[in-house]
Design an enzyme around this catalytic site. Structure first.
Site, PDB file in Angstrom:
ATOM      1  CD  GLU A 161      27.455 -17.248 -40.726  1.00 24.39           C
ATOM      2  OE1 GLU A 161      27.240 -17.860 -39.668  1.00 24.39           O
ATOM      3  OE2 GLU A 161      26.795 -17.443 -41.770  1.00 24.39           O
TER       4      GLU A 161
ATOM      5  CE1 TYR B 226      30.769 -18.594 -40.266  1.00 28.03           C
ATOM      6  CE2 TYR B 226      31.993 -18.347 -38.206  1.00 28.03           C
ATOM      7  CZ  TYR B 226      30.803 -18.291 -38.910  1.00 28.03           C
ATOM      8  OH  TYR B 226      29.658 -17.908 -38.261  1.00 28.03           O
TER       9      TYR B 226
END
Length: 377
Positions: free
Chosen positions: A189, A101
């Site tokens: 993101e 991530y």
């Protein structure tokens, strides 16, 4: 302003962040045609501006045109957290070897951007943030100074471990920072940032643009998704009004954000429910009142309206004229209570009283009056 996944990935690709081949479909037939262009197993993904699409059944693998037709039929029109799926992203499926991530977000407390990165990405990243937050590296930095190697060299080694991946991870994050800066983002993101065939690739994307910077981003504003905004919010923005839709039934027209907040608080205090925040600002332009009345009347839940003006720069007589124009143009069949105090209040009150309207002097009186008249309809 939120972007759909496919839109964010297009911007990712422009700065060189690796993404899979993708097509957007608005019908089942378009989805099948897109899958045939890709020519291998695909992922059929709902395009809605909420998280949790996979858990809601909005992300499906398909290995044949028949499967694509089946999955696309099931997903198009699906309700995901109150949003209807109207578009699909058809993208090449990937054999994921590991999920990471990486994200950038504005930290308004420190007035910096924060890089968040972990080797444990995927659908449960929110749970990880709650149960094992120490596994997520958080590195604040200034956009002016950039993200220096000294800040992140050890972090990259801990997250990616492999020398090739460390180099690729650094390059992707640097490109994220570049995109964040030039797009006036407030959030970027990649989840998952996946290892596929030994290399990193962005398999999902989330992007939010600062609303206040839209005037600097004409190309990105073309991506605007109107479903993100409650009814009336985009209309209000185009007419120079600050407007936020709420769940109540008393429409509010106020000048000044602080007074608007206080007005809503007092409505709640006396047992009412505000239908909106609407600030006409410091301008005395009567057209703002006309547009405000029109936008509020377009909300079927509104069964009473409170106009609360404390005039400083704003002139009460101009507000009154705007209200009278609105009443000529639109049928107002719900109770309307007015409070006018401040610059040219005598002239403003006289204009309204000549038309048989009662004007209150205090906010408490005005709020109690609108609640009382609403209840007595």
């Amino acid at each position: 302003m939120k972007l759909q996944e496919y839109q964010a990935k297009e911007l990712f690709a422009e700065v060189g962040i690796p993404t899979a081949t993708q097509y957007v479909a608005e019908s089942v037939d378009e989805a099948v045609a897109a899958a045939q262009k890709i020519g291998k197993q695909v992922v059929v993904k709902a395009q809605v501006l909420v998280g949790g699409r996979g858990k809601a059944g909005g992300v499906k693998l398909a290995s044949s045109p028949e499967e694509v037709r089946e999955k696309a039929t099931a997903i198009l029109g699906m309700d995901i957290k109150g949003l209807t799926v109207e578009k699909l992203l058809i993208t090449e499926a990937a054999e994921i070897e590991h999920e990471y991530y990486a994200g950038l977000i504005v930290d308004r407390t420190s007035k910096k951007v924060v890089l968040m990165i972990t080797r444990e990405g995927g659908v449960d990243i929110e749970e990880l943030a709650e149960t094992d937050p120490e596994k997520i590296h958080k590195i604040p930095f200034s956009l002016e100074d950039g993200l220096s190697d000294a800040l992140v060299a050890d972090v990259y080694k801990d997250v990616f471990q492999d020398e090739v991946l460390v180099k690729e991870g650094k390059d992707i994050v640097n490109k994220l920072v570049e995109l964040f800066r030039k797009s006036d983002s407030s959030l970027l993101e990649i989840n998952p940032l996946a290892r596929v065939n030994g290399h990193l690739m962005a398999l999902d994307a989330k992007m939010v643009i600062d609303d206040n910077a839209q005037y600097r981003q004409p190309e990105i504003v073309k991506y605007k998704n109107l479903e993100e905004y409650a009814k009336g919010e985009e209309d209000a923005r185009e007419n120079g009004l600050s407007f936020v839709s709420m769940d109540g039934n008393i429409g509010c027209i106020v000048n000044g954000a602080g007074l608007a907040m206080a007005t809503m608080d007092i409505i709640k205090y006396y047992g009412g429910e505000p239908a909106n925040f609407l600030d006409v600002g410091g301008s005395s332009n009567p057209d703002k009142v006309v547009n405000a009345i029109r936008i509020i009347l377009d909300n079927p839940k509104v069964d009473a309206i409170l106009l609360n003006i404390f005039g400083g720069i704003t002139r009460c007589d101009d507000i009154a004229r705007g209200l009278l124009v609105a009443l000529e143009r639109y049928t107002v069949s719900v109770p309307l209570v007015v409070r006018l105090v401040g610059t040219n209040q005598t002239e403003g009150r006289a204009l309204l009283e000549e038309q048989g309207m009662k004007v209150e002097s205090t906010l408490d009186d005005a709020v109690q009056a609108v609640i009382r008249e609403r209840e007595n309809r």
